[in-house]
Design an enzyme around this catalytic site. Structure first.
Site, PDB file in Angstrom:
ATOM      1  N   ASP A 187       0.843  -1.196   0.000  1.00 14.53           N
ATOM      2  CA  ASP A 187       0.000   0.000   0.000  1.00 14.53           C
ATOM      3  C   ASP A 187       0.872   1.236   0.000  1.00 14.53           C
ATOM      4  OD1 ASP A 187      -1.906  -1.822   0.260  1.00 14.53           O
ATOM      5  OD2 ASP A 187      -2.654  -1.166   2.225  1.00 14.53           O
ATOM      6  N   ASP A 238       0.938   4.231  -2.625  1.00 15.02           N
ATOM      7  CA  ASP A 238       0.762   5.593  -2.168  1.00 15.02           C
ATOM      8  C   ASP A 238       1.811   6.539  -2.750  1.00 15.02           C
ATOM      9  OD1 ASP A 238      -0.909   6.932  -0.453  1.00 15.02           O
ATOM     10  OD2 ASP A 238       0.735   7.235   0.960  1.00 15.02           O
ATOM     11  N   SER A 252     -34.705  -7.861 -18.341  1.00 12.25           N
ATOM     12  CA  SER A 252     -34.756  -8.511 -17.037  1.00 12.25           C
ATOM     13  C   SER A 252     -34.630 -10.021 -17.246  1.00 12.25           C
ATOM     14  CB  SER A 252     -36.084  -8.117 -16.406  1.00 12.25           C
ATOM     15  OG  SER A 252     -36.175  -8.635 -15.132  1.00 12.25           O
ATOM     16  N   LEU A 253     -35.138 -10.821 -16.351  1.00 13.86           N
ATOM     17  CA  LEU A 253     -35.023 -12.274 -16.476  1.00 13.86           C
ATOM     18  C   LEU A 253     -36.283 -12.932 -15.935  1.00 13.86           C
ATOM     19  CD1 LEU A 253     -31.514 -13.211 -15.026  1.00 13.86           C
ATOM     20  CD2 LEU A 253     -32.290 -13.621 -17.346  1.00 13.86           C
ATOM     21  N   GLU A 278     -24.139 -18.961 -14.297  1.00 17.77           N
ATOM     22  CA  GLU A 278     -23.459 -17.910 -13.525  1.00 17.77           C
ATOM     23  C   GLU A 278     -24.263 -17.588 -12.271  1.00 17.77           C
ATOM     24  OE1 GLU A 278     -23.527 -14.622 -16.219  1.00 17.77           O
ATOM     25  OE2 GLU A 278     -22.731 -15.860 -17.841  1.00 17.77           O
ATOM     26  N   LYS A 320     -26.452 -15.486  -9.852  1.00 21.35           N
ATOM     27  CA  LYS A 320     -27.328 -14.334 -10.054  1.00 21.35           C
ATOM     28  C   LYS A 320     -27.054 -13.388  -8.893  1.00 21.35           C
ATOM     29  CE  LYS A 320     -32.140 -13.047 -10.808  1.00 21.35           C
ATOM     30  NZ  LYS A 320     -32.052 -11.946  -9.881  1.00 21.35           N
ATOM     31  N   ASP A 340     -26.959 -10.376  -6.362  1.00 24.20           N
ATOM     32  CA  ASP A 340     -28.025  -9.571  -5.787  1.00 24.20           C
ATOM     33  C   ASP A 340     -27.479  -8.170  -5.513  1.00 24.20           C
ATOM     34  OD1 ASP A 340     -30.509  -9.115  -4.923  1.00 24.20           O
ATOM     35  OD2 ASP A 340     -30.359 -10.290  -3.075  1.00 24.20           O
ATOM     36  N   ARG A 386     -29.986   0.846 -14.268  1.00 27.35           N
ATOM     37  CA  ARG A 386     -30.849   0.204 -15.260  1.00 27.35           C
ATOM     38  C   ARG A 386     -32.106   1.029 -15.508  1.00 27.35           C
ATOM     39  NH1 ARG A 386     -35.082  -3.710 -14.700  1.00 27.35           N
ATOM     40  NH2 ARG A 386     -35.419  -4.685 -16.700  1.00 27.35           N
ATOM     41  N   GLU A 394     -23.072  -5.804 -12.294  1.00 28.66           N
ATOM     42  CA  GLU A 394     -23.836  -5.640 -11.069  1.00 28.66           C
ATOM     43  C   GLU A 394     -22.919  -5.005 -10.023  1.00 28.66           C
ATOM     44  OE1 GLU A 394     -26.821  -6.882 -11.816  1.00 28.66           O
ATOM     45  OE2 GLU A 394     -27.871  -6.985  -9.898  1.00 28.66           O
ATOM     46  N   TYR A 449     -20.919  -9.117 -16.571  1.00 26.35           N
ATOM     47  CA  TYR A 449     -21.276 -10.394 -17.184  1.00 26.35           C
ATOM     48  C   TYR A 449     -21.862 -10.299 -18.582  1.00 26.35           C
ATOM     49  CZ  TYR A 449     -25.590  -8.716 -15.106  1.00 26.35           C
ATOM     50  OH  TYR A 449     -26.635  -7.927 -14.733  1.00 26.35           O
ATOM     51  N   LYS A 458     -33.817 -19.795  -9.295  1.00 23.87           N
ATOM     52  CA  LYS A 458     -33.683 -19.187  -7.966  1.00 23.87           C
ATOM     53  C   LYS A 458     -33.343 -20.215  -6.890  1.00 23.87           C
ATOM     54  CE  LYS A 458     -35.472 -15.404  -7.275  1.00 23.87           C
ATOM     55  NZ  LYS A 458     -35.300 -13.969  -7.354  1.00 23.87           N
ATOM     56  N   CYS A 480     -29.458   1.021  31.417  1.00 24.13           N
ATOM     57  CA  CYS A 480     -28.556   0.027  30.837  1.00 24.13           C
ATOM     58  C   CYS A 480     -28.822  -1.330  31.490  1.00 24.13           C
ATOM     59  CB  CYS A 480     -27.110   0.444  31.067  1.00 24.13           C
ATOM     60  SG  CYS A 480     -25.930  -0.840  30.613  1.00 24.13           S
ATOM     61  N   CYS A 497     -25.408  -2.136  33.778  1.00 25.70           N
ATOM     62  CA  CYS A 497     -25.024  -1.403  34.985  1.00 25.70           C
ATOM     63  C   CYS A 497     -26.191  -0.644  35.617  1.00 25.70           C
ATOM     64  CB  CYS A 497     -23.879  -0.442  34.671  1.00 25.70           C
ATOM     65  SG  CYS A 497     -24.368   0.877  33.541  1.00 25.70           S
ATOM     66  N   CYS A 555     -25.107   3.804  26.631  1.00 29.23           N
ATOM     67  CA  CYS A 555     -24.832   3.805  28.061  1.00 29.23           C
ATOM     68  C   CYS A 555     -23.521   4.567  28.187  1.00 29.23           C
ATOM     69  CB  CYS A 555     -24.645   2.384  28.576  1.00 29.23           C
ATOM     70  SG  CYS A 555     -23.905   2.361  30.212  1.00 29.23           S
ATOM     71  N   CYS A 566     -19.143   0.746  32.992  1.00 25.31           N
ATOM     72  CA  CYS A 566     -20.187  -0.265  32.756  1.00 25.31           C
ATOM     73  C   CYS A 566     -19.529  -1.624  32.441  1.00 25.31           C
ATOM     74  CB  CYS A 566     -21.066   0.182  31.587  1.00 25.31           C
ATOM     75  SG  CYS A 566     -22.200  -1.093  31.032  1.00 25.31           S
TER      76      CYS A 566
HETATM   77  S1  IVH Z   1     -28.230 -11.666 -17.404  1.00 29.91           S
HETATM   78  C1  IVH Z   1     -30.370 -10.628 -21.081  1.00 29.91           C
HETATM   79  N1  IVH Z   1     -26.588 -12.466 -15.553  1.00 29.91           N
HETATM   80  O1  IVH Z   1     -30.665 -10.131 -12.236  1.00 29.91           O
HETATM   81  C2  IVH Z   1     -29.638 -10.968 -19.863  1.00 29.91           C
HETATM   82  N2  IVH Z   1     -28.341 -10.980 -14.954  1.00 29.91           N
HETATM   83  O2  IVH Z   1     -33.654 -10.576 -12.026  1.00 29.91           O
HETATM   84  C3  IVH Z   1     -30.299 -10.519 -18.635  1.00 29.91           C
HETATM   85  N3  IVH Z   1     -28.339 -10.341 -12.607  1.00 29.91           N
HETATM   86  O3  IVH Z   1     -31.728  -7.262 -13.740  1.00 29.91           O
HETATM   87  C4  IVH Z   1     -29.480 -10.469 -17.441  1.00 29.91           C
HETATM   88  N4  IVH Z   1     -26.576 -11.509 -12.027  1.00 29.91           N
HETATM   89  O4  IVH Z   1     -29.245  -7.350 -13.480  1.00 29.91           O
HETATM   90  C5  IVH Z   1     -27.673 -11.714 -15.844  1.00 29.91           C
HETATM   91  N5  IVH Z   1     -25.051 -13.235 -14.013  1.00 29.91           N
HETATM   92  C6  IVH Z   1     -26.116 -12.484 -14.298  1.00 29.91           C
HETATM   93  C7  IVH Z   1     -26.786 -11.714 -13.337  1.00 29.91           C
HETATM   94  C8  IVH Z   1     -27.903 -10.972 -13.704  1.00 29.91           C
HETATM   95  C9  IVH Z   1     -27.520 -10.679 -11.611  1.00 29.91           C
HETATM   96  C10 IVH Z   1     -29.492  -9.426 -12.457  1.00 29.91           C
HETATM   97  C11 IVH Z   1     -29.751  -8.605 -13.666  1.00 29.91           C
HETATM   98  C12 IVH Z   1     -31.248  -8.551 -13.798  1.00 29.91           C
HETATM   99  C13 IVH Z   1     -31.735  -9.333 -12.647  1.00 29.91           C
HETATM  100  C14 IVH Z   1     -32.923 -10.142 -13.100  1.00 29.91           C
END
Ligand code: IVH
Length: 676
Positions: free
Chosen positions: A34, A38, A83-84, A115, A117, A119, A138, A179, A231, A319, A413, A416, A431, A436
């Site tokens: 580090d 720096d 989305s998915l 891959e 998913k 969060d 998004r 993400e 991704y 999921k 507290c 104490c 406290c 304490c």
């Molecule tokens: S692919 C067309 N890959 O999950 C492809 N999405 O519930 C669509 N997410 O809004 C997305 N990890 O942002 C993809 N490995 C991953 C992901 C991923 C997280 C998110 C994505 C999307 C949400 C859908």
């Protein structure tokens, strides 16, 4: 230096800093300390301060800065950010596959990319000629919010690609999807810090990441440990790979952080079993994931399949089984933290969630209970997200019978019995009794913990025994304990007592930074403690430090500086330090500072080009005097290349290998700063 030299040097520094940043934040494998990082950054900052006209948008100095924005601009996405669709079990995944096989018979022969998913918060990153130019959320999938300045503060986001020499051509235009997340361990550390500072903690990493990226002042974003994983490519070159698994490799090669858990699977059943296997060890993933994404690997086929609503047909979210359950809140208990913060926790009817039985969960703070109107006797929603402590989401109001009891804030507290206080501007209740016992237990626990004095065998249980038996009234008393004292405690025989005494005694040798951390000053953790030790070298100097001096140190803002000055100013703390000193706990050498002549020992240097004032022989002698070795050729193992005017191929090799390059000034300042 003449203008061209300045521009060149700044460019060289930017490349090196961006590269080392990548080694640290993306690969988790730094090749310089580090401190050395720096030195490079400071040199660049100095050059740019003197010549602001040479600043470039991809300069690492530009990660944080600028005025807070008034609002975020709405920006269009180059293509819809889809989305998915979700599948909640393997059969639903199979049903998806059957549906799309009917649409296109190529599906039957395709392979898959699986891959995690992630969060977090979806982000869209734009690069023009390899330079990061814009990043957005998004939004509604068509338009997002421009959060470029906030994203620049994310250390794993490459400001320029490719990050190091590679065979990949710089794409003229590239839009990447990823993400923004907070890693679990960083999240826990962050919440601990916030709790210590009496600030509101976050419920989960996702909320914290998303909240931080929506700050109008990017300095606030910079203070949060946000990471990024990419991704997908939204817009790129024709020459880019045509398979999803190769896209991940391609992104990685350019220097983007990608999820390490990506698997190419020959058929759907394999993809499902890989998903199930990841689900079983979801707690061990470094980030929170709520499933896996199974993607058709052939991207052309995936695109041809089109989409339904906002969900592409070519991928599905498989999921993980639910981790939210309901149970009854039997009571609310309170904990007393090290700094006296009182936090509530839920006492629950035991319930299984995510494979473990849970009977306690966090309730964050008293405001949370009030905001959510959580009552004793309520049926509550409970979530467990990996190693993050389970937490109560809120009550199931529909399940109320009418006999649930609203919670009233404790007045005293629980340890104490002294009255509790709420400090102005803070959500936490404290406290403030310095003696304490509950706080002392936590203090001892912290003092003995791994990152602090690391007293083997001394955890919270023994800390509690010592305090309850009245054997210690502060951490310095640990060094006065005798075998007879310990033998009065339950569970202690001679051997155990001796081991503990021995373990305590050896910690007299611990470094200054460990001791500073061990004191438990608000806001002073491992990093700040190390910085303080380096600056002040001994405890007396630190005690004498002024608010101003402290604020001048990188990473220390007015709040931490004030906390240090305040802590050092309290009589009881001054006495504690005196007691530690007379017990022989008095490190004098700052950590990480090796004294000459050994500061370069184990390091290899290569000299190239003509240095402005030192001759080749002088430079060599200087390095050797400090324990370093000078070699004629650059390899991956070279510690530094010292380059002067008309440096040639050795410099090129250094850059290719990512070997740090010094000029004469930085060599001399390295020696000077390591010696002082
Ligand atoms: S692919 C067309 N890959 O999950 C492809 N999405 O519930 C669509 N997410 O809004 C997305 N990890 O942002 C993809 N490995 C991953 C992901 C991923 C997280 C998110 C994505 C999307 C949400 C859908």
């Amino acid at each position: 230096m003449v203008k061209k030299d300045i521009t060149d040097r700044a460019e060289e520094l930017r490349q090196q800093i961006n590269y080392h940043n990548y080694r640290y934040h993306v690969l988790n494998s730094p090749v310089i300390s580090d401190y050395e990082f720096d030195v490079l950054l400071r040199e660049l900052q100095a050059l740019e301060n003197e010549h602001p006209e040479i600043i470039t948008p991809d300069s690492p100095t530009q990660r944080v800065g600028g005025q807070p924005a008034e609002r975020f601009e709405r920006v269009p996405h180059p293509a819809p950010i889809l989305s998915l669709a979700n599948a909640y079990d393997a059969d639903e995944v199979r049903a998806w596959f059957e549906r799309i096989t009917k649409l296109d018979d190529r599906v039957a022969r395709t392979d898959f990319s699986v891959e995690p998913k992630l969060d977090g918060l979806t982000v869209v990153l734009h690069y023009e000629d390899g330079i990061f130019t814009m990043g957005s959320t998004r939004g509604d999938g068509e338009y997002g919010e421009d959060i470029t300045s906030n994203l620049k503060t994310v250390r794993s986001l490459p400001l320029r690609i490719p990050i190091s020499e590679s065979d990949i051509e710089v794409p003229r235009r590239l839009v990447v999807r990823g993400e923004a997340i907070i890693l679990r361990n960083a999240f826990e550390e962050m919440n601990k810090r916030l709790e210590q500072a009496g600030e509101r903690t976050y419920v989960n990493p996702r909320n914290a990441a998303s909240g931080a990226l929506r700050q109008l002042d990017s300095r606030l974003t910079a203070a949060r440990p946000i990471s990024l994983l990419c991704y997908a490519i939204i817009e790129g070159e024709d020459s880019q790979p045509s398979r999803q698994s190769e896209i991940i490799e391609y992104l990685k090669k350019m220097g983007f952080p990608v999820p390490e858990e990506t698997h190419q699977c020959e058929d759907l059943e394999r993809a499902i079993s890989v998903g199930d296997e990841i689900a079983r060890r979801r707690d061990k993933l470094p980030y929170e994931a709520d499933g896996v994404v199974i993607k058709i690997n052939d991207l052309e086929l995936a695109a041809d399949l089109g989409f339904v609503g906002k969900d592409p047909r070519g991928a599905i979210a498989y999921k993980f089984p639910a981790e939210v359950v309901t149970t009854v809140l039997q009571d609310i208990g309170v904990n007393v933290g090290r700094t006296g913060v009182i936090t509530p926790y839920a006492i629950l009817e035991p319930v299984e969630v995510g494979g473990v039985t849970v009977s306690q969960a966090t309730l964050h703070n008293f405001d949370f209970i009030e905001e959510k109107d959580i009552r004793i006797g309520d049926r509550v929603l409970l979530k467990r997200a990996g190693e993050v402590i389970p937490y109560v989401i809120g009550p199931v109001v529909e399940a109320r019978k009418g006999d649930e009891q609203p919670y009233t804030l404790p007045q005293r507290c629980p340890s104490c019995g002294e009255p509790l206080e709420q400090l102005a501007g803070e959500v936490a209740v404290y406290c403030v009794n310095a003696t304490c016992p509950a706080q002392l237990v936590r203090n001892v626990e912290h003092f003995a913990s791994r990152g602090a004095m690391d007293i083997e065998g001394l955890g919270i249980r023994i800390a509690r025994q010592l305090v309850e038996a009245g054997l210690i009234s502060d951490v310095a008393d640990l060094y006065q304990l005798t075998e007879d004292d310990l033998l009065t405690l339950e569970g202690f025989a001679e051997k155990k007592a001796d081991n503990l005494l021995q373990a305590i005694a050896t910690t007299r040798e611990r470094s200054l930074s460990r001791l500073i951390n061990a004191l438990g000053i608000r806001g002073v953790g491992v990093t700040v403690a190390a910085e303080l030790a380096r600056r002040f070298q001994n405890m007396e100097a630190l005690q004498a430090a002024t608010q101003e001096e402290l604020e001048g140190i990188e990473g220390i803002g007015p709040n931490i500086a004030a906390a240090i000055v305040d802590w050092m100013g309290q009589l009881s703390n001054r006495e504690l330090i005196k007691k530690l000193q007379s017990a022989g706990v008095w490190p004098t050498e700052g950590e990480g500072i090796r004294v000459a002549p050994g500061i370069f020992s184990g390091m290899t240097f290569v000299l190239t080009g003509k240095l402005p004032s030192l001759t080749r022989g002088e430079a060599k002698a200087l390095i050797e005097q400090h324990g370093g070795r000078v070699s004629g050729s650059v390899s991956r193992r070279t510690s530094y290349v010292v380059a002067g005017e008309s440096a040639g191929s050795k410099l090129d090799r250094a850059l290719a290998f990512g070997v740090p390059v010094l000029n004469e000034t930085s060599l001399l300042s390295l020696i000077e700063r390591k010696e002082t």
